[in-house]
Design an enzyme around this catalytic site. Structure first.
Site, short mmCIF file in Angstrom:
data_model
loop_
_atom_site.label_atom_id
_atom_site.label_comp_id
_atom_site.label_asym_id
_atom_site.label_seq_id
_atom_site.Cartn_x
_atom_site.Cartn_y
_atom_site.Cartn_z
N LYS A 88 -4.49 6.36 -5.29
CA LYS A 88 -3.40 7.07 -4.64
C LYS A 88 -2.43 7.60 -5.69
CE LYS A 88 -4.24 6.31 -0.15
NZ LYS A 88 -4.28 7.36 0.88
N LYS A 93 -11.35 11.36 10.85
CA LYS A 93 -10.55 10.22 11.33
C LYS A 93 -10.34 10.35 12.83
CE LYS A 93 -7.92 9.65 7.04
NZ LYS A 93 -6.62 9.88 6.36
N LYS A 102 -10.70 4.94 -4.72
CA LYS A 102 -9.76 6.03 -4.48
C LYS A 102 -8.41 5.61 -5.06
CE LYS A 102 -9.13 8.21 -0.41
NZ LYS A 102 -8.58 8.45 0.95
N GLU A 151 -8.14 14.63 -2.88
CA GLU A 151 -7.80 14.70 -1.46
C GLU A 151 -6.40 15.25 -1.25
OE1 GLU A 151 -7.69 11.81 2.50
OE2 GLU A 151 -8.40 11.04 0.58
N GLU A 161 -14.44 5.05 3.71
CA GLU A 161 -13.48 4.17 3.05
C GLU A 161 -12.93 3.12 4.01
OE1 GLU A 161 -9.19 5.91 3.19
OE2 GLU A 161 -10.41 7.42 2.17
N ASP A 196 -7.57 16.83 4.50
CA ASP A 196 -7.26 15.68 5.37
C ASP A 196 -6.17 16.07 6.35
OD1 ASP A 196 -7.14 13.21 6.56
OD2 ASP A 196 -6.06 12.24 4.93
N ASP A 200 -6.29 10.72 -4.32
CA ASP A 200 -5.63 11.17 -3.09
C ASP A 200 -4.16 11.40 -3.38
OD1 ASP A 200 -4.74 11.72 -0.56
OD2 ASP A 200 -5.28 9.80 0.31
N HIS A 242 0.87 -1.18 0.00
CA HIS A 242 0.00 0.00 0.00
C HIS A 242 0.90 1.22 0.00
CE1 HIS A 242 -3.95 1.87 0.69
NE2 HIS A 242 -3.31 2.76 1.44
#
Length: 390
Positions: free
Chosen positions: A186, A289, A184, A240, A343, A265, A214, A39
């Protein structure tokens, strides 16, 4: 003058005499959980996710569980799992031991005084307190947070390996299983031109799907302005955190020029930071978050601040297991509005979840756990196997 009456919920509830809900113990353990694939973010990548798991025990023997997540150590934010555990054990736990778990606001203040910032640490302990209190009272944590508005939330999946072929295959499998239809992507870890080529391939392979991008703070103002038209042409619906925190005026200029909503964010952890972003018109969507807000109640307050500025809400994540996801969903389920869904796909990206009753993903929605507390049952065998030794 007559003194005001003091209302003690623990005394008032049936079958809850004395200090049944007093906090008798707070325990922590670090776990390292491999992920199903790498990731990537603009500043790090992981193949295993680390968490601090918090166990709270009340005077009546009831226990509750919470979780603090990080991404690759103190890179996404300043907290690492090692620091989180040390600060819970050394400062936060002593500040609340012996107190009633039902004193949610007072315990939040005690934890804040004991360890300023340390948002992930405080959020994990508070989640465990809500879980324990809910089990002790036979009530869902969502009831203690104001009551359920929704029992399921449309859920995005993040494509973040950087390999377009792998990402397209992954997305198609999620679509076929009716788990996710919003994705989403990245960006920021390749050059912008390479990111656009990869993004183009993904968008063309997933017709009809909603695409969020994002950047994870990876662009400059000039880069963002240059590539906004391309993102618009590709049908991207949300961008994002394109710029790093602190560049408030630059981000506001990008937002003013962008036909695509900008999501705030990392630029806003605290209420005052969120106010500053709202005043500057630096974004029109905010990612909620627990690791930013520092707890379930503070997350709800952040949602209220955002809504006061007309900023829409998105349920963000940090690849939590079902433990952390359940805490988020308990809060998300009570919000008057959650325009962009959430998400919380973390339970599906870790190879081993930490609960016996994993969160359900069905018909493109994540279903909020039901039952007392956070609605989860910890898998002690998995916890023991994955616990960091030493």
């Amino acid at each position: 003058m007559t003194q005001p009456a003091v209302y003690d919920l623990a005394q008032a509830l049936p079958d809850a005499p004395g200090r049944r809900q007093s906090i008798a113990a707070v325990e922590t353990v670090i776990v390292d959980v491999p992920t199903t694939r790498r990731h990537r973010l603009s500043n790090t990548e992981i193949s295993a996710q680390s968490y601090v798991i918090v166990r709270v025990v009340l005077g009546d023997g009831t226990e509750g569980w919470g979780e603090a997540a990080t991404l690759g150590g103190p890179r996404w934010a300043e907290e690492s799992v090692e620091a989180i555990r040390a600060n819970i054990d050394g400062y936060i736990a002593p500040a609340i031991l012996g107190r009633s778990a039902l004193e949610f606001e007072a315990n939040g203040l005690r934890m804040t005084r004991a360890a300023s910032r340390n948002n992930a640490a405080r959020a994990a302990v508070e989640a465990a307190l809500f879980d324990a209190a809910g089990h002790s009272l036979g009530l869902p944590a969502s009831t203690l947070l104001g009551g359920v508005v929704r029992d399921r939330i449309e859920v995005l999946w993040a494509l973040a390996s950087g390999d377009a072929d792998q990402e397209i295959d992954e997305a198609r499998r999620k679509l076929a299983a009716r788990e996710h239809r919003r994705f989403k992507i990245k960006l920021g870890f390749h050059s912008p031109a390479d990111d656009m080529a990869r993004l183009t391939r993904i968008v063309e392979a997933l017709p009809g799907c909603e695409i969020v991008c994002d950047v994870n703070q990876g662009w400059t103002e000039a880069t963002a302005i240059r590539y906004l038209p391309r993102l618009q042409d590709l049908g991207v619906v949300l961008i994002e955190q394109p710029l790093r925190p602190g560049l408030l005026a630059a981000t506001a200029r990008v937002a003013a020029r962008s036909p695509i909503p900008i999501m705030i964010d990392e630029a806003a952890f605290t209420g005052p930071e969120l106010v500053a972003n709202g005043m500057a018109a630096a974004g029109s969507v905010y990612s909620l978050k627990l690791v930013k807000s520092g707890g379930l109640m503070e997350l709800k307050r952040a949602a209220g601040i955002a809504q006061a500025f007309g900023i829409e809400l998105y349920g963000g994540c940090l690849l939590e297991t079902s433990v952390g996801a359940a805490a988020h969903l308990a809060a998300f389920s009570t919000l008057p509005a959650l325009e962009w869904g959430c998400e919380h796909f973390g339970p599906r990206i870790v190879r081993t979840d930490l609960v016996r009753n994993p969160i359900v993903f069905r018909d493109f929605h994540v279903h909020c756990p039901a039952g007392p507390g956070l609605g989860i049952a910890i898998d002690r065998d998995a916890l023991a196997t994955l616990a960091r030794k030493g």
